[in-house]
Design a protein around this motif. Structure first.
Motif, PDB file in Angstrom:
ATOM      1  N   ASN A  23      -0.988  11.077   7.068  1.00  0.00           N
ATOM      2  CA  ASN A  23      -1.484  12.352   7.597  1.00  0.00           C
ATOM      3  C   ASN A  23      -2.076  13.258   6.530  1.00  0.00           C
ATOM      4  N   GLY A  24      -2.042  12.800   5.273  1.00  0.00           N
ATOM      5  CA  GLY A  24      -2.430  13.704   4.201  1.00  0.00           C
ATOM      6  C   GLY A  24      -3.861  13.604   3.743  1.00  0.00           C
ATOM      7  N   GLU A  70       0.872  -1.183   0.000  1.00  0.00           N
ATOM      8  CA  GLU A  70       0.000   0.000   0.000  1.00  0.00           C
ATOM      9  C   GLU A  70       0.904   1.226   0.000  1.00  0.00           C
ATOM     10  N   SER A  71       0.873   1.992  -1.076  1.00  0.00           N
ATOM     11  CA  SER A  71       1.723   3.188  -1.134  1.00  0.00           C
ATOM     12  C   SER A  71       1.136   4.297  -0.277  1.00  0.00           C
ATOM     13  N   GLY A  72       1.983   5.223   0.132  1.00  0.00           N
ATOM     14  CA  GLY A  72       1.522   6.374   0.910  1.00  0.00           C
ATOM     15  C   GLY A  72       1.375   6.132   2.396  1.00  0.00           C
ATOM     16  N   CYS A  73       1.824   4.983   2.889  1.00  0.00           N
ATOM     17  CA  CYS A  73       1.698   4.681   4.324  1.00  0.00           C
ATOM     18  C   CYS A  73       2.803   5.362   5.132  1.00  0.00           C
ATOM     19  N   GLN A  74       2.458   5.814   6.321  1.00  0.00           N
ATOM     20  CA  GLN A  74       3.440   6.350   7.261  1.00  0.00           C
ATOM     21  C   GLN A  74       3.481   5.478   8.513  1.00  0.00           C
ATOM     22  N   PRO A  75       4.664   5.131   8.975  1.00  0.00           N
ATOM     23  CA  PRO A  75       4.765   4.290  10.171  1.00  0.00           C
ATOM     24  C   PRO A  75       4.428   5.073  11.437  1.00  0.00           C
ATOM     25  N   SER A  76       4.154   4.345  12.506  1.00  0.00           N
ATOM     26  CA  SER A  76       3.933   4.996  13.805  1.00  0.00           C
ATOM     27  C   SER A  76       5.256   5.510  14.348  1.00  0.00           C
ATOM     28  N   LEU A  77       5.188   6.423  15.293  1.00  0.00           N
ATOM     29  CA  LEU A  77       6.403   6.932  15.930  1.00  0.00           C
ATOM     30  C   LEU A  77       7.120   5.816  16.667  1.00  0.00           C
ATOM     31  N   ARG A  78       6.366   4.936  17.325  1.00  0.00           N
ATOM     32  CA  ARG A  78       6.968   3.809  18.049  1.00  0.00           C
ATOM     33  C   ARG A  78       7.806   2.963  17.108  1.00  0.00           C
ATOM     34  N   TYR A  79       7.237   2.617  15.957  1.00  0.00           N
ATOM     35  CA  TYR A  79       7.929   1.748  15.012  1.00  0.00           C
ATOM     36  C   TYR A  79       9.126   2.452  14.384  1.00  0.00           C
ATOM     37  N   LEU A  80       8.934   3.691  13.985  1.00  0.00           N
ATOM     38  CA  LEU A  80      10.019   4.441  13.361  1.00  0.00           C
ATOM     39  C   LEU A  80      11.189   4.612  14.318  1.00  0.00           C
ATOM     40  N   ASN A  81      10.903   4.781  15.594  1.00  0.00           N
ATOM     41  CA  ASN A  81      11.980   4.931  16.579  1.00  0.00           C
ATOM     42  C   ASN A  81      12.799   3.653  16.737  1.00  0.00           C
ATOM     43  N   LEU A  82      12.193   2.492  16.510  1.00  0.00           N
ATOM     44  CA  LEU A  82      12.946   1.238  16.555  1.00  0.00           C
ATOM     45  C   LEU A  82      14.027   1.232  15.470  1.00  0.00           C
ATOM     46  N   LEU A  83      13.685   1.747  14.284  1.00  0.00           N
ATOM     47  CA  LEU A  83      14.665   1.830  13.202  1.00  0.00           C
ATOM     48  C   LEU A  83      15.770   2.826  13.546  1.00  0.00           C
ATOM     49  N   ARG A  84      15.384   3.954  14.113  1.00  0.00           N
ATOM     50  CA  ARG A  84      16.372   4.976  14.463  1.00  0.00           C
ATOM     51  C   ARG A  84      17.345   4.473  15.523  1.00  0.00           C
ATOM     52  N   LYS A 117       8.591  11.329   8.454  1.00  0.00           N
ATOM     53  CA  LYS A 117       7.432  11.755   9.234  1.00  0.00           C
ATOM     54  C   LYS A 117       6.588  10.546   9.653  1.00  0.00           C
ATOM     55  N   HIS A 118       6.186  10.527  10.902  1.00  0.00           N
ATOM     56  CA  HIS A 118       5.366   9.416  11.397  1.00  0.00           C
ATOM     57  C   HIS A 118       3.881   9.759  11.342  1.00  0.00           C
ATOM     58  N   PHE A 119       3.052   8.748  11.407  1.00  0.00           N
ATOM     59  CA  PHE A 119       1.599   8.927  11.409  1.00  0.00           C
ATOM     60  C   PHE A 119       1.155   9.526  12.743  1.00  0.00           C
ATOM     61  N   GLU A 120       0.232  10.474  12.661  1.00  0.00           N
ATOM     62  CA  GLU A 120      -0.280  11.116  13.864  1.00  0.00           C
ATOM     63  C   GLU A 120      -1.806  11.134  13.858  1.00  0.00           C
ATOM     64  N   ILE A 121      -2.396  10.923  15.029  1.00  0.00           N
ATOM     65  CA  ILE A 121      -3.839  11.100  15.203  1.00  0.00           C
ATOM     66  C   ILE A 121      -4.077  12.561  15.563  1.00  0.00           C
ATOM     67  N   THR A 122      -4.745  13.299  14.673  1.00  0.00           N
ATOM     68  CA  THR A 122      -4.894  14.750  14.884  1.00  0.00           C
ATOM     69  C   THR A 122      -6.344  15.193  15.038  1.00  0.00           C
ATOM     70  N   THR A 123      -7.297  14.291  14.821  1.00  0.00           N
ATOM     71  CA  THR A 123      -8.711  14.667  14.923  1.00  0.00           C
ATOM     72  C   THR A 123      -9.449  13.727  15.876  1.00  0.00           C
ATOM     73  N   THR A 124     -10.546  14.211  16.407  1.00  0.00           N
ATOM     74  CA  THR A 124     -11.367  13.403  17.309  1.00  0.00           C
ATOM     75  C   THR A 124     -11.927  12.182  16.593  1.00  0.00           C
ATOM     76  N   SER A 125     -12.327  12.375  15.330  1.00  0.00           N
ATOM     77  CA  SER A 125     -12.897  11.257  14.575  1.00  0.00           C
ATOM     78  C   SER A 125     -11.891  10.118  14.409  1.00  0.00           C
ATOM     79  N   LYS A 126     -10.608  10.465  14.230  1.00  0.00           N
ATOM     80  CA  LYS A 126      -9.590   9.424  14.071  1.00  0.00           C
ATOM     81  C   LYS A 126      -9.262   8.755  15.412  1.00  0.00           C
ATOM     82  N   LYS A 127      -9.388   9.501  16.498  1.00  0.00           N
ATOM     83  CA  LYS A 127      -9.217   8.885  17.824  1.00  0.00           C
ATOM     84  C   LYS A 127     -10.315   7.843  18.056  1.00  0.00           C
ATOM     85  N   ILE A 128     -11.534   8.192  17.657  1.00  0.00           N
ATOM     86  CA  ILE A 128     -12.652   7.254  17.770  1.00  0.00           C
ATOM     87  C   ILE A 128     -12.402   6.048  16.861  1.00  0.00           C
ATOM     88  N   ALA A 129     -11.934   6.320  15.635  1.00  0.00           N
ATOM     89  CA  ALA A 129     -11.667   5.247  14.673  1.00  0.00           C
ATOM     90  C   ALA A 129     -10.614   4.279  15.192  1.00  0.00           C
TER      91      ALA A 129
END
Length: 297
Positions: free
Chosen positions: A295-296, A187-201, A221-233
């Motif tokens: 995030n886009g 799946e193109s356009g995916c961003q990893p979580s901060l937790r996962y990306l930090n393992l690589l770093r 850039k890591h994936f971020e939850i920025t809206t209430t709807s995504k927190k619910i999701a």
């Protein structure tokens, strides 16, 4: 004979984990395999801690024919993507805008894309860097059994094993085994979580990968939850898929405990479950709550 007796004496004095590693160091050369770690397996916490694999040797390297990508579809809204590799076969003179754009979408979503026709290679990410581990074939099988694909290369989802040519930082060529994304998992356009990306770093730093490559990992850039709807999701998606994730974990633990691949029918069932998770996201969650992989959107 005295050397072997001395080695066995050392082994007996060590902890069980170290006993196993030292015992494997005495295996004949035919029982070793070079394995390339480029994602979370670069991190000692994952490779030696979670997977309980103690490599005989580890070496930093480059892999000229591949880029690091994050195109393995994961768990939307929490762990959207996992690392894979993306092939690079274009010579500098043949790099087109379309090719560079496609690589960018698979390898560095979240970063701005710029194409310079005068120096098109600068539009591409750095070539893949990683860690070569010399491990026993038994440990390599453990890796295959616990990654998506469960040791079967003919499943649609997860990873499949391939051979890649690596070049160590001191210019030695080594052909190694590694894992690449199975077609349906991409799946193109995916961003990893901060937790996962930090393992690589962390893994890149622990293994002294080049400063330039470490800087590149930091820039991603890591994936971020920025809206209430995504927190619910995130909560609803986890609840809707929790029984499947728990089943994945249970099967992986059993596979490790008994040191055997799971039966093919069970692997096919897990493969089908991953397809259901993808359908659930694409046709219900994404239209209702928005993107859970970047995030886009």
């Amino acid at each position: 004979m005295k050397c072997i007796n001395k080695a066995m004496t050392i082994i007996e004095k060590e902890s069980p984990f170290k006993q196993e590693a030292l015992s494997r160091a005495l295996l004949p050369e035919s029982q070793y395999v070079w394995y390339l770690g480029y994602g979370s397996n670069m991190c000692k916490k994952t490779f030696e801690g979670m997977r309980k694999i103690k490599p005989i040797k580890s070496v930093a390297c480059e892999v000229p024919n591949y880029f690091l990508s994050f195109n393995i579809f994961g768990r939307p809204y929490s762990e959207p993507a996992f690392a894979s590799i993306y092939p690079h076969s274009y010579p500098k003179s043949s790099i087109t805008y379309e090719y560079a754009k496609n690589v960018h979408e698979h390898c560095c979503p979240g970063l701005p894309f710029k194409f310079d026709p005068e120096e098109p290679e600068k539009s591409l990410p750095p070539i893949l860097n990683g860690v070569l581990y010399l491990i026993s074939k038994e440990d390599y099988q453990r890796i295959l059994m616990t990654e998506g694909g469960w040791g079967y290369d003919d499943l649609e989802y997860g990873y499949k094993a391939i051979d890649v040519e690596c070049i160590t930082y001191d210019n030695q060529k080594i052909v190694a085994k590694t894992l690449s994304s199975a077609p349906a998992s991409i799946e193109s356009g995916c961003q990893p979580s901060l937790r996962y990306l930090n393992l690589l770093r962390v893994g890149a730093k622990e293994n002294n990968l080049s400063p330039a490559y470490q800087d590149y990992l930091i820039s991603l850039k890591h994936f971020e939850i920025t809206t209430t709807s995504k927190k619910i999701a995130r909560v609803l998606f986890l609840i809707s898929s929790l029984h499947l994730f728990l089943f994945f974990m249970f099967i992986s633990i059993l596979s490790l405990k008994f040191g055997k691949k799971i039966p093919k029918p069970v692997a096919r069932m897990l493969n089908f479950a991953m397809k259901l998770i993808r359908v659930n996201y694409n046709f219900f969650f994404k239209p209702l709550f928005g993107s859970g992989i970047n995030n886009g959107e």
